[in-house]
Scaffold this motif. Structure first.
Motif, PDB file in Angstrom:
ATOM      1  N   THR A  59       0.864  -1.177   0.000  1.00 53.14           N
ATOM      2  CA  THR A  59       0.000   0.000   0.000  1.00 53.14           C
ATOM      3  C   THR A  59       0.897   1.222   0.000  1.00 53.14           C
ATOM      4  OG1 THR A  59      -1.874  -1.033   1.123  1.00 53.14           O
ATOM      5  CG2 THR A  59      -1.687   1.355   1.313  1.00 53.14           C
ATOM      6  N   GLU A  61       0.724   5.626   0.017  1.00 60.08           N
ATOM      7  CA  GLU A  61      -0.088   6.827   0.195  1.00 60.08           C
ATOM      8  C   GLU A  61       0.754   8.057  -0.099  1.00 60.08           C
ATOM      9  OE1 GLU A  61      -2.658   5.103   3.964  1.00 60.08           O
ATOM     10  OE2 GLU A  61      -1.635   7.036   4.155  1.00 60.08           O
ATOM     11  N   HIS A  63       0.384  12.628  -0.283  1.00 61.34           N
ATOM     12  CA  HIS A  63      -0.350  13.894  -0.183  1.00 61.34           C
ATOM     13  C   HIS A  63       0.086  14.773  -1.360  1.00 61.34           C
ATOM     14  CE1 HIS A  63      -1.185  17.762   2.354  1.00 61.34           C
ATOM     15  NE2 HIS A  63      -2.164  17.514   1.514  1.00 61.34           N
ATOM     16  N   TRP A 124      -5.206  13.551  -0.827  1.00 62.27           N
ATOM     17  CA  TRP A 124      -4.373  12.375  -0.611  1.00 62.27           C
ATOM     18  C   TRP A 124      -4.844  11.285  -1.559  1.00 62.27           C
ATOM     19  CZ3 TRP A 124      -5.341  15.887   3.026  1.00 62.27           C
ATOM     20  CH2 TRP A 124      -4.362  16.192   3.983  1.00 62.27           C
ATOM     21  N   ARG A 126      -4.211   6.938  -2.449  1.00 63.99           N
ATOM     22  CA  ARG A 126      -3.669   5.674  -1.942  1.00 63.99           C
ATOM     23  C   ARG A 126      -3.818   4.604  -3.017  1.00 63.99           C
ATOM     24  NH1 ARG A 126      -6.797   3.513   3.135  1.00 63.99           N
ATOM     25  NH2 ARG A 126      -5.354   4.787   4.380  1.00 63.99           N
ATOM     26  N   THR A 128      -3.235   0.359  -3.466  1.00 66.87           N
ATOM     27  CA  THR A 128      -2.903  -0.944  -2.891  1.00 66.87           C
ATOM     28  C   THR A 128      -2.889  -1.959  -4.017  1.00 66.87           C
ATOM     29  OG1 THR A 128      -3.916  -0.407  -0.757  1.00 66.87           O
ATOM     30  CG2 THR A 128      -3.615  -2.741  -1.261  1.00 66.87           C
ATOM     31  N   GLN A 137      -7.768   4.666  -3.761  1.00 68.08           N
ATOM     32  CA  GLN A 137      -8.609   5.439  -2.858  1.00 68.08           C
ATOM     33  C   GLN A 137      -8.160   6.893  -2.877  1.00 68.08           C
ATOM     34  OE1 GLN A 137      -7.628   2.315   0.188  1.00 68.08           O
ATOM     35  NE2 GLN A 137      -9.591   2.990   1.022  1.00 68.08           N
ATOM     36  N   SER A 139      -8.636  10.785  -0.738  1.00 65.24           N
ATOM     37  CA  SER A 139      -9.032  11.344   0.545  1.00 65.24           C
ATOM     38  C   SER A 139      -8.863  12.852   0.529  1.00 65.24           C
ATOM     39  CB  SER A 139      -8.184  10.742   1.666  1.00 65.24           C
ATOM     40  OG  SER A 139      -8.511  11.330   2.911  1.00 65.24           O
ATOM     41  N   GLY A 142      -6.869  12.766   4.540  1.00 62.52           N
ATOM     42  CA  GLY A 142      -5.914  11.765   4.991  1.00 62.52           C
ATOM     43  C   GLY A 142      -6.470  10.818   6.035  1.00 62.52           C
ATOM     44  N   TRP A 145     -11.122   7.457   3.484  1.00 61.94           N
ATOM     45  CA  TRP A 145     -10.581   7.021   2.199  1.00 61.94           C
ATOM     46  C   TRP A 145     -11.637   6.300   1.351  1.00 61.94           C
ATOM     47  CZ3 TRP A 145      -5.666   8.093   0.560  1.00 61.94           C
ATOM     48  CH2 TRP A 145      -4.763   8.572   1.516  1.00 61.94           C
TER      49      TRP A 145
END
Length: 194
Positions: A59, A61, A63, A124, A126, A128, A137, A139, A142, A145
């Protein structure tokens, strides 16, 4: 150290960029893009991507902060095997507004867009990858999600993942990337928004 790591590899390093601690600021070069064939009939692999090596499941992530104003201005995250197998996801300016956008390429590119209801200049993202499945995802803070995309994704023993930005129609988009995190896959249920 870029984004707090020493193992990043540039694909199409931008002429202007600076890194300090866990932050990376880039300014896009002219006519930078990632795309393969679909609809337009051309292949482009000139976008900016800073990839960090992963294993077969992870995963990541990130910003992202930018001011998307012109057609196809875009920034977010990329997961890449090679020039024919990758995904990019984040915000892309299209149809007069900053939109959610993702392009999944398995020999040929697709493109999905949707209106984004939050502040597109500060978000943000993400990604995976686990057992041949990609989960994207997005966001606004943060913390929460929601799902952006779920899709099959080519299995590989390793990937590159990290910040991506490009401007097919111009140059000069300034993008700030921070808070890059790379971990084993979260393994959360599909509707878990944390």
């Amino acid at each position: 150290m870029i984004l707090g790591r020493a193992d990043g590899l540039w694909l199409n390093e931008p002429k202007r960029w600076a890194a300090e601690g866990d932050s990376l600021e880039i300014v896009t070069d002219k006519a930078s893009d990632f795309w393969r064939e679909t609809h337009y009939g051309f292949n482009r692999d000139s976008g900016h991507f800073l990839g960090f090596p992963t294993g077969e499941a992870f995963t990541a992530e990130l910003h992202v902060q930018s001011d998307f104003r012109q057609l196809y201005d875009q920034a977010g995250i990329m997961v890449r095997i090679d020039e024919r197998h990758w995904v990019k996801a984040g915000i892309e300016f299209s149809d007069g507004q900053a939109m959610l956008g993702s392009v999944l390429t398995d020999e040929r590119s697709d493109w999905t867009t949707a209106p984004y209801q939050n502040d597109a200049s500060d978000f943000w993202v993400r990604a995976t990858v686990d057992k041949g499945v990609l989960r994207l995802q997005i966001s606004a803070d943060g913390n929460l999600w929601p799902l952006m995309r779920l899709a099959p994704f080519p299995m590989a023993s390793s990937y590159l993942v990290g910040p991506m930005a490009c401007t097919p129609e111009r140059d000069g988009l300034k993008v700030l990337f921070t808070s890059f995190r790379l971990s084993p896959p979260l393994g959360r249920p599909l509707h878990d928004l944390s």
